[in-house]
Motif scaffolding. Structure first.
Motif, PDB file in Angstrom:
ATOM      1  N   UNK A   1       3.415   4.274   0.504  1.00  0.00           N
ATOM      2  CA  UNK A   1       4.192   5.311  -0.737  1.00  0.00           C
ATOM      3  C   UNK A   1       5.220   4.841  -1.188  1.00  0.00           C
ATOM      4  N   UNK A   2       6.167   4.841  -1.056  1.00  0.00           N
ATOM      5  CA  UNK A   2       7.763   3.548  -0.398  1.00  0.00           C
ATOM      6  C   UNK A   2       8.253   2.215  -1.111  1.00  0.00           C
ATOM      7  N   UNK A   3       6.668   2.036  -1.258  1.00  0.00           N
ATOM      8  CA  UNK A   3       7.006   0.033  -2.135  1.00  0.00           C
ATOM      9  C   UNK A   3       7.430   0.983  -3.724  1.00  0.00           C
ATOM     10  N   UNK A   4       7.802   0.196  -3.965  1.00  0.00           N
ATOM     11  CA  UNK A   4       7.803  -0.372  -5.249  1.00  0.00           C
ATOM     12  C   UNK A   4       6.779  -1.289  -6.622  1.00  0.00           C
ATOM     13  N   UNK A   5       6.992  -0.199  -7.193  1.00  0.00           N
ATOM     14  CA  UNK A   5       5.168  -1.035  -7.534  1.00  0.00           C
ATOM     15  C   UNK A   5       5.252  -2.495  -8.242  1.00  0.00           C
ATOM     16  N   UNK A   6       6.268  -3.141  -8.499  1.00  0.00           N
ATOM     17  CA  UNK A   6       7.040  -4.687  -8.718  1.00  0.00           C
ATOM     18  C   UNK A   6       6.467  -5.355  -7.354  1.00  0.00           C
ATOM     19  N   UNK A   7       6.869  -4.814  -6.242  1.00  0.00           N
ATOM     20  CA  UNK A   7       6.136  -5.603  -5.150  1.00  0.00           C
ATOM     21  C   UNK A   7       4.830  -5.734  -4.792  1.00  0.00           C
ATOM     22  N   UNK A   8       4.065  -5.304  -5.986  1.00  0.00           N
ATOM     23  CA  UNK A   8       2.417  -5.371  -4.810  1.00  0.00           C
ATOM     24  C   UNK A   8       1.552  -6.134  -5.643  1.00  0.00           C
ATOM     25  N   UNK A   9       0.571  -6.216  -5.921  1.00  0.00           N
ATOM     26  CA  UNK A   9      -0.017  -7.665  -6.598  1.00  0.00           C
ATOM     27  C   UNK A   9      -1.041  -6.838  -7.429  1.00  0.00           C
ATOM     28  N   UNK A  10      -1.829  -7.517  -8.864  1.00  0.00           N
ATOM     29  CA  UNK A  10      -2.173  -6.890  -9.691  1.00  0.00           C
ATOM     30  C   UNK A  10      -3.359  -5.434  -9.175  1.00  0.00           C
ATOM     31  N   UNK A  11      -3.938  -6.010  -8.634  1.00  0.00           N
ATOM     32  CA  UNK A  11      -5.411  -5.458  -7.336  1.00  0.00           C
ATOM     33  C   UNK A  11      -4.391  -4.050  -7.385  1.00  0.00           C
ATOM     34  N   UNK A  12      -3.711  -3.921  -6.479  1.00  0.00           N
ATOM     35  CA  UNK A  12      -2.775  -2.615  -6.504  1.00  0.00           C
ATOM     36  C   UNK A  12      -2.126  -1.422  -7.599  1.00  0.00           C
ATOM     37  N   UNK A  13      -1.477  -3.177  -8.155  1.00  0.00           N
ATOM     38  CA  UNK A  13      -0.964  -2.349  -8.980  1.00  0.00           C
ATOM     39  C   UNK A  13      -2.206  -1.281  -9.940  1.00  0.00           C
ATOM     40  N   UNK A  14      -3.098  -1.700  -9.974  1.00  0.00           N
ATOM     41  CA  UNK A  14      -4.567  -1.367 -10.857  1.00  0.00           C
ATOM     42  C   UNK A  14      -4.552   0.069 -10.086  1.00  0.00           C
TER      43      UNK A  14
ATOM     44  N   UNK B   1      -4.778   3.361 -11.431  1.00  0.00           N
ATOM     45  CA  UNK B   1      -6.182   4.842 -11.441  1.00  0.00           C
ATOM     46  C   UNK B   1      -5.751   6.020 -10.516  1.00  0.00           C
ATOM     47  N   UNK B   2      -5.074   5.803  -9.591  1.00  0.00           N
ATOM     48  CA  UNK B   2      -4.285   7.228  -8.301  1.00  0.00           C
ATOM     49  C   UNK B   2      -3.761   8.238  -9.827  1.00  0.00           C
ATOM     50  N   UNK B   3      -2.720   7.995 -10.573  1.00  0.00           N
ATOM     51  CA  UNK B   3      -2.059   8.384 -11.462  1.00  0.00           C
ATOM     52  C   UNK B   3      -2.394   9.249 -12.052  1.00  0.00           C
ATOM     53  N   UNK B   4      -3.695   8.424 -12.646  1.00  0.00           N
ATOM     54  CA  UNK B   4      -4.715   9.344 -13.962  1.00  0.00           C
ATOM     55  C   UNK B   4      -5.653  10.286 -13.299  1.00  0.00           C
ATOM     56  N   UNK B   5      -6.144  10.022 -12.132  1.00  0.00           N
ATOM     57  CA  UNK B   5      -7.032  10.923 -11.238  1.00  0.00           C
ATOM     58  C   UNK B   5      -5.802  11.826 -11.118  1.00  0.00           C
ATOM     59  N   UNK B   6      -4.680  12.409 -10.552  1.00  0.00           N
ATOM     60  CA  UNK B   6      -4.129  13.465 -10.344  1.00  0.00           C
ATOM     61  C   UNK B   6      -3.300  13.808 -11.027  1.00  0.00           C
TER      62      UNK B   6
ATOM     63  N   UNK C   1       8.877   3.850  -7.297  1.00  0.00           N
ATOM     64  CA  UNK C   1       7.921   3.441  -6.439  1.00  0.00           C
ATOM     65  C   UNK C   1       6.643   3.920  -6.070  1.00  0.00           C
ATOM     66  N   UNK C   2       6.092   3.919  -5.291  1.00  0.00           N
ATOM     67  CA  UNK C   2       4.541   4.583  -5.261  1.00  0.00           C
ATOM     68  C   UNK C   2       4.313   5.824  -5.925  1.00  0.00           C
ATOM     69  N   UNK C   3       4.762   6.518  -4.277  1.00  0.00           N
ATOM     70  CA  UNK C   3       5.078   8.063  -4.722  1.00  0.00           C
ATOM     71  C   UNK C   3       5.833   8.819  -5.691  1.00  0.00           C
ATOM     72  N   UNK C   4       6.701   7.811  -6.549  1.00  0.00           N
ATOM     73  CA  UNK C   4       7.340   8.199  -7.933  1.00  0.00           C
ATOM     74  C   UNK C   4       5.692   8.555  -8.754  1.00  0.00           C
ATOM     75  N   UNK C   5       5.696   7.279  -9.145  1.00  0.00           N
ATOM     76  CA  UNK C   5       3.982   7.398  -9.920  1.00  0.00           C
ATOM     77  C   UNK C   5       2.908   7.886  -9.588  1.00  0.00           C
TER      78      UNK C   5
ATOM     79  N   UNK D   1       4.671   0.620 -15.424  1.00  0.00           N
ATOM     80  CA  UNK D   1       5.679   1.701 -14.912  1.00  0.00           C
ATOM     81  C   UNK D   1       6.864   0.949 -15.388  1.00  0.00           C
ATOM     82  N   UNK D   2       7.847   1.988 -14.639  1.00  0.00           N
ATOM     83  CA  UNK D   2       9.176   2.214 -14.762  1.00  0.00           C
ATOM     84  C   UNK D   2       9.591   0.896 -13.819  1.00  0.00           C
ATOM     85  N   UNK D   3      10.403   0.671 -13.958  1.00  0.00           N
ATOM     86  CA  UNK D   3      11.382  -0.864 -13.339  1.00  0.00           C
ATOM     87  C   UNK D   3      11.952   0.535 -12.039  1.00  0.00           C
ATOM     88  N   UNK D   4      11.713  -0.157 -10.915  1.00  0.00           N
ATOM     89  CA  UNK D   4      12.270  -0.002  -8.861  1.00  0.00           C
ATOM     90  C   UNK D   4      11.313   1.219  -8.810  1.00  0.00           C
TER      91      UNK D   4
END
Length: 582
Positions: free
Chosen positions: A116-129, A133-138, A83-87, A78-81
């Motif tokens: 969705x407005x959280x940055x991915x850097x703040x997520x746990x490993x499971x949440x990042x995973x 997965x959501x990004x690939x599916x969509x 958000x989930x919404x961006x991804x 994921x790009x630095x900073x």
């Protein structure tokens, strides 16, 4: 069907090993292919070749012009900073993406617990995973290449994902997974990666087991231990209740011939007798137990007696406290209130999700033989550590490999093997299938089939849970732990019913509110109409009173009427205010 990806005579080496040796295969439009094989045999390497993220040492990989390939790999980038919404939705606001049914379903099932407005850097490993997965599916790819997509998903979400992928028959899917139920629910073809080659089988996991066992039967007059394990698994698949495999299979005579003399996987009565002899009558006895963690109630006044030989599967959505209950039973976490009584003869083997702390400089063989050279694994049967090592895939150079150089899956295998050497009479297993390949899982299942003790398993791997346990309990929220006679199917049906009931109640409330609003609106309109008429009548009355000022009798009558109209107006105004405030 159009050919989308073609692999011609591809070879790939790693160090002194050849992972793929002259492999040729192709992916057609609409195919759903499951990839199986032992850890380290080249499954992920094959995915990298298919997605052109790694070039082959020799051979050629071609993608049909215009083919879009989405790849869910083990690490995200994921790009630095971001958000989930961006991804996942390109930064689009909720009212835009929520209008798309598929996007709404993916976000609801995979990302309902995060903003969705959280940055991915703040997520746990499971949440990042899950975000990956959501990004690939969509992303709308023609081909989805998924490496262990069920990692960090609970059994309910795995069921949803299987249905989601199985419904996309215009999209090609290649998936590596150790979740056999998932493979069987999604895939129409199976590739087995082994010894530098890729063998193709028609059908999902269940049909693959049959075809592989049949090939072994034809190829060899006598069957090895590995072939016997396949036959045992085939017998379980063939004879198990319908809920244990979503597709009716094995209607050909060859399957019945292979398992004609195969006994049931477990002799439950014998195991119960052995367990009682080893454990006595008491194992765990929980009385009025409350368990709270982080302000959340995990158990509320729970009474639960667990006896010798019980084989229990524990399910529930993430965060309901499954791992905490195992810690409570083993004594790592005290109850908030209530008592946990443990039998006096308990020898507990606890497999946590964390990899055990091992000396990274120690060698595999030394790490095992330093504990024990012979161990009793079932009803007095002794096996050597060398046999266990071989069964768990540690042969040849692997025996002298430093523990620090082992993969996560290999360390998990070693962790479980060392647990068996302690000869526990109670096993508490927290996500035991993490990072393990299917062949290793069948070996573990075989040992558990003959293991006489109390077994409690927490896992999202539906196949493994149904294979090794006899009863299922569910943490359903609110501190409850409920027995499910119908197993996983009952649990999923209950979850669906609960989710359906909640929107229905909301809809009922919304419908009632809307009805009330409609009625209120009509009442307000009626009152406003009457007030308008009254105002008109009062204005006319004032004009008439002015003209009749000299006629005292008429003026008095008109004044009485005005008083009545004014009182009526004040009453209607109060009624209007009450309705408007309500």
């Amino acid at each position: 069907m159009a050919n989308l990806i073609n692999v011609e005579r591809v070879s790939v080496g790693y160090g002194t090993r050849t992972l793929l040796d002259g492999v040729s295969l192709g992916i057609d439009e609409g195919e759903a292919i499951g990839v199986v094989g032992r850890n380290g045999d080249g499954k992920t390497t094959l995915l990298q070749i298919l997605t052109e993220t790694r070039p082959p040492d020799s051979g050629r990989v071609t993608h049909t012009s215009g083919t879009s390939v989405g790849y869910l790999h083990q690490a995200d980038d994921f790009a630095a900073e971001a958000t989930i919404r961006d991804v996942i939705v390109g930064g689009r606001p909720d009212h835009i993406w929520a209008a798309e049914a598929e996007t709404r379903a993916v976000v609801t099932h995979l990302l309902s617990e995060v903003s969705l407005d959280q940055t991915v850097d703040d997520l746990s490993g499971g949440e990042r995973r899950r975000v990956a997965l959501a990004a690939v599916l969509l992303a709308g790819h023609d081909v989805l290449v998924l490496d262990e997509p069920t990692n960090h998903l609970d059994v309910e979400v795995i069921g949803w994902l299987a249905g989601h992928l199985a419904g996309k028959r215009t999209q090609s899917i290649v998936v590596v997974s150790h979740d056999r139920w998932f493979l069987d629910a999604v895939c129409t073809k199976t590739w087995e990666v082994h010894d530098g080659t890729v063998d193709a089988y028609d059908g999902g996991y269940a049909e693959y087991v049959l075809a592989r066992a049949e090939r072994s039967r034809i190829a060899a007059g006598t069957e090895s231990r590995r072939q016997n394990l396949m036959r045992k698994e085939l017998a379980w698949l063939r004879r198990g209740p319908p809920a244990r495999t979503s597709k009716p299979r094995f209607r050909i005579q060859a399957a019945n011939d292979l398992i004609a003399n195969e006994p049931p996987a477990r002799d439950s009565l014998s195991l119960q007798r052995f367990a009682t002899a080893r454990l006595g009558k008491d194992v765990f006895d929980l009385h009025r137990v409350d368990l709270e963690l982080g302000g959340k109630t995990l158990l509320d006044k729970l009474d639960w007696s667990i006896g010798p030989g019980a084989r229990i599967g524990l399910v529930g959505v993430n965060g309901t406290g499954k791992s905490s209950i195992l810690k409570l039973l083993v004594g790592e976490m005290p109850p908030t209130s209530g008592t946990v009584k443990r039998g006096q003869t308990l020898s507990i083997g606890y497999l946590s999700q964390a990899l055990a702390e091992l000396n990274p400089d120690e060698r595999v063989l030394d790490a095992v033989e330093s504990k024990k050279r012979l161990t009793e694994v079932a009803g007095g049967r002794e096996v050597s550590t060398s046999t266990l090592l071989e069964d768990f895939g540690f042969t040849g150079d692997k025996l002298t490999t430093r523990l620090g150089d082992l993969s996560g899956g290999e360390r998990r295998r070693l962790q479980f093997l060392r647990l068996l050497l302690d000869e526990p009479n109670v096993l508490l297993l927290d996500e035991p299938t993490n990072d393990l390949d299917i062949d290793t899982l069948t070996v573990i299942e075989d040992y558990l089939d003959g293991w006489p003790g109390t077994l409690i398993v927490v896992t999202h791997d539906r196949y493994f849970l149904e294979r090794v346990t006899d009863v299922t309990y569910a943490l359903t929220g609110g501190g409850r732990c409920d027995l499910l006679p119908g197993g996983i199917e009952q649990y999923l049906e209950g979850r669906i019913a609960a989710e359906s009931a909640a929107p229905a109640k909301t809809a009922d409330r919304s419908e009632s509110a809307s009805a009330r609003e409609r009625r209120t609106g009509k009442e307000l309109s009626r009152i406003e109409s009457q007030l308008g008429k009254l105002d008109s009548r009062i204005a006319t009355l004032h004009s008439t009173m002015a003209d009749a000022a000299a006629d005292h009798v008429k003026a008095a009558a008109l004044n009485d009427e005005l008083r009545d109209l004014t009182a009526r107006k004040e009453s209607l105004e109060e009624e209007w205010l009450e309705l408007a405030d309500g």
